[in-house]
Write a protein that holds these residues in place. Structure first.
Motif, PDB file in Angstrom:
ATOM      1  N   SER A   6       3.658  60.841   0.404  1.00  0.00           N
ATOM      2  CA  SER A   6       2.664  61.706   1.053  1.00  0.00           C
ATOM      3  C   SER A   6       1.653  62.292   0.081  1.00  0.00           C
ATOM      4  O   SER A   6       0.495  62.525   0.456  1.00  0.00           O
ATOM      5  CB  SER A   6       3.361  62.834   1.819  1.00  0.00           C
ATOM      6  OG  SER A   6       4.145  63.622   0.918  1.00  0.00           O
ATOM      7  N   SER A   7       2.067  62.539  -1.156  1.00  0.00           N
ATOM      8  CA  SER A   7       1.153  63.201  -2.090  1.00  0.00           C
ATOM      9  C   SER A   7       1.556  62.947  -3.540  1.00  0.00           C
ATOM     10  O   SER A   7       2.673  62.492  -3.828  1.00  0.00           O
ATOM     11  CB  SER A   7       1.149  64.712  -1.845  1.00  0.00           C
ATOM     12  OG  SER A   7       2.448  65.245  -2.107  1.00  0.00           O
ATOM     13  N   LEU A   8       0.645  63.266  -4.436  1.00  0.00           N
ATOM     14  CA  LEU A   8       0.924  63.169  -5.863  1.00  0.00           C
ATOM     15  C   LEU A   8       2.044  64.123  -6.290  1.00  0.00           C
ATOM     16  O   LEU A   8       2.928  63.732  -7.054  1.00  0.00           O
ATOM     17  CB  LEU A   8      -0.360  63.431  -6.658  1.00  0.00           C
ATOM     18  CG  LEU A   8      -0.280  63.233  -8.173  1.00  0.00           C
ATOM     19  CD1 LEU A   8      -0.004  61.778  -8.510  1.00  0.00           C
ATOM     20  CD2 LEU A   8      -1.573  63.700  -8.834  1.00  0.00           C
ATOM     21  N   PRO A   9       2.034  65.385  -5.816  1.00  0.00           N
ATOM     22  CA  PRO A   9       3.137  66.298  -6.164  1.00  0.00           C
ATOM     23  C   PRO A   9       4.520  65.759  -5.794  1.00  0.00           C
ATOM     24  O   PRO A   9       5.494  66.023  -6.502  1.00  0.00           O
ATOM     25  CB  PRO A   9       2.804  67.563  -5.368  1.00  0.00           C
ATOM     26  CG  PRO A   9       1.318  67.543  -5.252  1.00  0.00           C
ATOM     27  CD  PRO A   9       0.972  66.098  -5.077  1.00  0.00           C
ATOM     28  N   GLN A  10       4.623  65.008  -4.711  1.00  0.00           N
ATOM     29  CA  GLN A  10       5.909  64.442  -4.321  1.00  0.00           C
ATOM     30  C   GLN A  10       6.428  63.496  -5.406  1.00  0.00           C
ATOM     31  O   GLN A  10       7.616  63.518  -5.757  1.00  0.00           O
ATOM     32  CB  GLN A  10       5.784  63.695  -2.993  1.00  0.00           C
ATOM     33  CG  GLN A  10       7.110  63.163  -2.461  1.00  0.00           C
ATOM     34  CD  GLN A  10       6.960  62.359  -1.175  1.00  0.00           C
ATOM     35  OE1 GLN A  10       5.841  62.020  -0.770  1.00  0.00           O
ATOM     36  NE2 GLN A  10       8.070  62.046  -0.534  1.00  0.00           N
ATOM     37  N   LEU A  11       5.544  62.681  -5.958  1.00  0.00           N
ATOM     38  CA  LEU A  11       5.921  61.770  -7.033  1.00  0.00           C
ATOM     39  C   LEU A  11       6.204  62.523  -8.337  1.00  0.00           C
ATOM     40  O   LEU A  11       7.109  62.151  -9.087  1.00  0.00           O
ATOM     41  CB  LEU A  11       4.816  60.739  -7.260  1.00  0.00           C
ATOM     42  CG  LEU A  11       4.736  59.611  -6.222  1.00  0.00           C
ATOM     43  CD1 LEU A  11       3.411  58.858  -6.340  1.00  0.00           C
ATOM     44  CD2 LEU A  11       5.906  58.643  -6.389  1.00  0.00           C
ATOM     45  N   LEU A  12       5.449  63.589  -8.578  1.00  0.00           N
ATOM     46  CA  LEU A  12       5.678  64.400  -9.779  1.00  0.00           C
ATOM     47  C   LEU A  12       7.060  65.043  -9.755  1.00  0.00           C
ATOM     48  O   LEU A  12       7.750  65.097 -10.781  1.00  0.00           O
ATOM     49  CB  LEU A  12       4.605  65.489  -9.899  1.00  0.00           C
ATOM     50  CG  LEU A  12       3.255  65.058 -10.476  1.00  0.00           C
ATOM     51  CD1 LEU A  12       2.225  66.162 -10.302  1.00  0.00           C
ATOM     52  CD2 LEU A  12       3.396  64.683 -11.958  1.00  0.00           C
ATOM     53  N   ILE A  13       7.480  65.513  -8.599  1.00  0.00           N
ATOM     54  CA  ILE A  13       8.806  66.116  -8.448  1.00  0.00           C
ATOM     55  C   ILE A  13       9.883  65.082  -8.767  1.00  0.00           C
ATOM     56  O   ILE A  13      10.856  65.367  -9.476  1.00  0.00           O
ATOM     57  CB  ILE A  13       8.996  66.684  -7.027  1.00  0.00           C
ATOM     58  CG1 ILE A  13       8.108  67.923  -6.837  1.00  0.00           C
ATOM     59  CG2 ILE A  13      10.457  67.028  -6.758  1.00  0.00           C
ATOM     60  CD1 ILE A  13       8.036  68.408  -5.404  1.00  0.00           C
ATOM     61  N   LEU A  14       9.706  63.863  -8.261  1.00  0.00           N
ATOM     62  CA  LEU A  14      10.675  62.800  -8.522  1.00  0.00           C
ATOM     63  C   LEU A  14      10.718  62.442 -10.003  1.00  0.00           C
ATOM     64  O   LEU A  14      11.792  62.217 -10.572  1.00  0.00           O
ATOM     65  CB  LEU A  14      10.327  61.559  -7.695  1.00  0.00           C
ATOM     66  CG  LEU A  14      10.514  61.677  -6.183  1.00  0.00           C
ATOM     67  CD1 LEU A  14       9.997  60.421  -5.488  1.00  0.00           C
ATOM     68  CD2 LEU A  14      11.985  61.902  -5.831  1.00  0.00           C
ATOM     69  N   TYR A  15       9.553  62.392 -10.630  1.00  0.00           N
ATOM     70  CA  TYR A  15       9.482  62.045 -12.043  1.00  0.00           C
ATOM     71  C   TYR A  15      10.174  63.103 -12.907  1.00  0.00           C
ATOM     72  O   TYR A  15      10.936  62.786 -13.824  1.00  0.00           O
ATOM     73  CB  TYR A  15       8.020  61.886 -12.461  1.00  0.00           C
ATOM     74  CG  TYR A  15       7.835  61.257 -13.828  1.00  0.00           C
ATOM     75  CD1 TYR A  15       8.304  59.972 -14.086  1.00  0.00           C
ATOM     76  CD2 TYR A  15       7.184  61.940 -14.848  1.00  0.00           C
ATOM     77  CE1 TYR A  15       8.132  59.383 -15.326  1.00  0.00           C
ATOM     78  CE2 TYR A  15       7.005  61.361 -16.096  1.00  0.00           C
ATOM     79  CZ  TYR A  15       7.482  60.083 -16.331  1.00  0.00           C
ATOM     80  OH  TYR A  15       7.321  59.503 -17.565  1.00  0.00           O
ATOM     81  N   ARG A  16       9.919  64.380 -12.587  1.00  0.00           N
ATOM     82  CA  ARG A  16      10.566  65.470 -13.332  1.00  0.00           C
ATOM     83  C   ARG A  16      12.071  65.452 -13.115  1.00  0.00           C
ATOM     84  O   ARG A  16      12.855  65.756 -14.023  1.00  0.00           O
ATOM     85  CB  ARG A  16       9.980  66.811 -12.892  1.00  0.00           C
ATOM     86  CG  ARG A  16       8.567  67.057 -13.430  1.00  0.00           C
ATOM     87  CD  ARG A  16       7.939  68.285 -12.841  1.00  0.00           C
ATOM     88  NE  ARG A  16       6.564  68.454 -13.293  1.00  0.00           N
ATOM     89  CZ  ARG A  16       5.613  69.024 -12.562  1.00  0.00           C
ATOM     90  NH1 ARG A  16       5.887  69.449 -11.334  1.00  0.00           N
ATOM     91  NH2 ARG A  16       4.397  69.150 -13.044  1.00  0.00           N
ATOM     92  N   LYS A  17      12.483  65.082 -11.921  1.00  0.00           N
ATOM     93  CA  LYS A  17      13.914  64.990 -11.619  1.00  0.00           C
ATOM     94  C   LYS A  17      14.568  63.915 -12.498  1.00  0.00           C
ATOM     95  O   LYS A  17      15.672  64.112 -13.021  1.00  0.00           O
ATOM     96  CB  LYS A  17      14.109  64.670 -10.140  1.00  0.00           C
ATOM     97  CG  LYS A  17      15.552  64.763  -9.647  1.00  0.00           C
ATOM     98  CD  LYS A  17      15.628  64.501  -8.149  1.00  0.00           C
ATOM     99  CE  LYS A  17      14.952  65.600  -7.362  1.00  0.00           C
ATOM    100  NZ  LYS A  17      15.142  65.429  -5.899  1.00  0.00           N
ATOM    101  N   LEU A  18      13.890  62.799 -12.658  1.00  0.00           N
ATOM    102  CA  LEU A  18      14.404  61.725 -13.515  1.00  0.00           C
ATOM    103  C   LEU A  18      14.510  62.179 -14.973  1.00  0.00           C
ATOM    104  O   LEU A  18      15.499  61.883 -15.651  1.00  0.00           O
ATOM    105  CB  LEU A  18      13.494  60.496 -13.428  1.00  0.00           C
ATOM    106  CG  LEU A  18      13.558  59.701 -12.122  1.00  0.00           C
ATOM    107  CD1 LEU A  18      12.424  58.676 -12.079  1.00  0.00           C
ATOM    108  CD2 LEU A  18      14.905  58.999 -11.964  1.00  0.00           C
ATOM    109  N   LEU A  19      13.499  62.901 -15.442  1.00  0.00           N
ATOM    110  CA  LEU A  19      13.523  63.390 -16.820  1.00  0.00           C
ATOM    111  C   LEU A  19      14.656  64.392 -17.021  1.00  0.00           C
ATOM    112  O   LEU A  19      15.319  64.398 -18.063  1.00  0.00           O
ATOM    113  CB  LEU A  19      12.175  64.023 -17.178  1.00  0.00           C
ATOM    114  CG  LEU A  19      10.960  63.083 -17.167  1.00  0.00           C
ATOM    115  CD1 LEU A  19       9.704  63.821 -17.580  1.00  0.00           C
ATOM    116  CD2 LEU A  19      11.190  61.882 -18.079  1.00  0.00           C
ATOM    117  N   ASP A  20      14.893  65.235 -16.012  1.00  0.00           N
ATOM    118  CA  ASP A  20      16.006  66.194 -16.090  1.00  0.00           C
ATOM    119  C   ASP A  20      17.348  65.467 -16.149  1.00  0.00           C
ATOM    120  O   ASP A  20      18.245  65.856 -16.910  1.00  0.00           O
ATOM    121  CB  ASP A  20      15.981  67.135 -14.876  1.00  0.00           C
ATOM    122  CG  ASP A  20      14.849  68.150 -14.943  1.00  0.00           C
ATOM    123  OD1 ASP A  20      14.325  68.361 -16.045  1.00  0.00           O
ATOM    124  OD2 ASP A  20      14.494  68.716 -13.886  1.00  0.00           O
TER     125      ASP A  20
END
Length: 231
Positions: free
Chosen positions: A192-206
């Motif tokens: 739906s949005s760029l922030p949705q992908l950013l949240i997933l990316y940060r989750k992977l880094l965590d």
């Protein structure tokens, strides 16, 4: 001995490179970043200057894929390859698959190995879209049969990063062919949005950080399954 390791299955090629490095424990190992190293430094590193030459290992990373094909570099780099000494162990490590034209520059007795990812890994990473958990988990279990978890996890990170670029840059992703960009655009459009992908990316880094520091209570494979279910 001359080795050329190339291909996008970098985990597999790194493991093969590690085997060679182990043989040179306690001896001279020189690692050069081919993207930035000068031709002078390449020549100095690879030249056989003493009777100890056979005890030296030289690893040159990403010289060919990054530098050849640019007219100002071609002549000097090709000349450097033609004059490589035969009594020094040299490894050219490339993160992408090389074409026949580049490979033909090397002598016929060179050890050339290509490391190609399992096609299923791409089917899996392309399945990572919202509300597709069942299909993604099915493909995950398929690629886990032959692929190691660390490699699978790195490919998930890579795919989400590429989707971020496709979403942010409106499909202009450096280093990828038009057909690859087109597939990424279609997949990115399902978010739906760029922030949705950013949240997933940060989750992977965590997840990556907590696995490495030992604070994650789950196994790497379980972390991947939980991540898929969070998309």
């Amino acid at each position: 001995m001359l080795h050329i390791f190339h291909g996008e299955h970098v985990n597999a090629s790194r493991k093969e490179l590690a085997k060679i490095r182990e043989k040179y424990t306690g001896r001279e190992i020189i690692v050069l970043d081919g993207k930035n190293a000068s031709v002078t430094s390449l020549i100095q590193a690879t030249e056989a200057t003493s009777f100890l030459a056979e005890n030296k290992l030289v690893i040159i990373e990403n010289l060919l894929i990054k530098r050849l094909g640019k007219k100002k570099n071609d002549e000097v780099i090709i000349d450097f390859i033609k004059k490589l000494p035969t009594d020094v162990t040299i490894v050219f490590w490339e993160e992408k698959e090389l074409g026949k034209t580049i490979l033909s520059l090397f002598p016929k007795n060179a050890d050339i190995a290509v490391f190609k990812p399992d096609k299923n890994i791409f089917l899996f990473t392309e399945s990572l879209v919202p509300k597709n958990h069942a299909r993604s988990l099915q493909l995950l279990h398929r690629v886990m049969i032959e692929g190691d978890v660390e490699y699978i996890f790195s490919m998930i990170i890579r795919q989400i990063r590429l989707l971020l670029l496709a979403k942010k840059l409106n499909g202009s992703v450096p280093g990828l062919s038009p057909w690859q960009v087109s597939k990424l655009q279609k997949q990115a459009a399902m978010f739906s949005s760029l922030p949705q992908l950013l949240i997933l990316y940060r989750k992977l880094l965590d997840i990556d950080v907590t696995i490495k520091n030992g604070s994650n209570p789950f196994s790497p494979s379980k972390n991947i399954e939980l991540f898929i279910c969070s998309i």
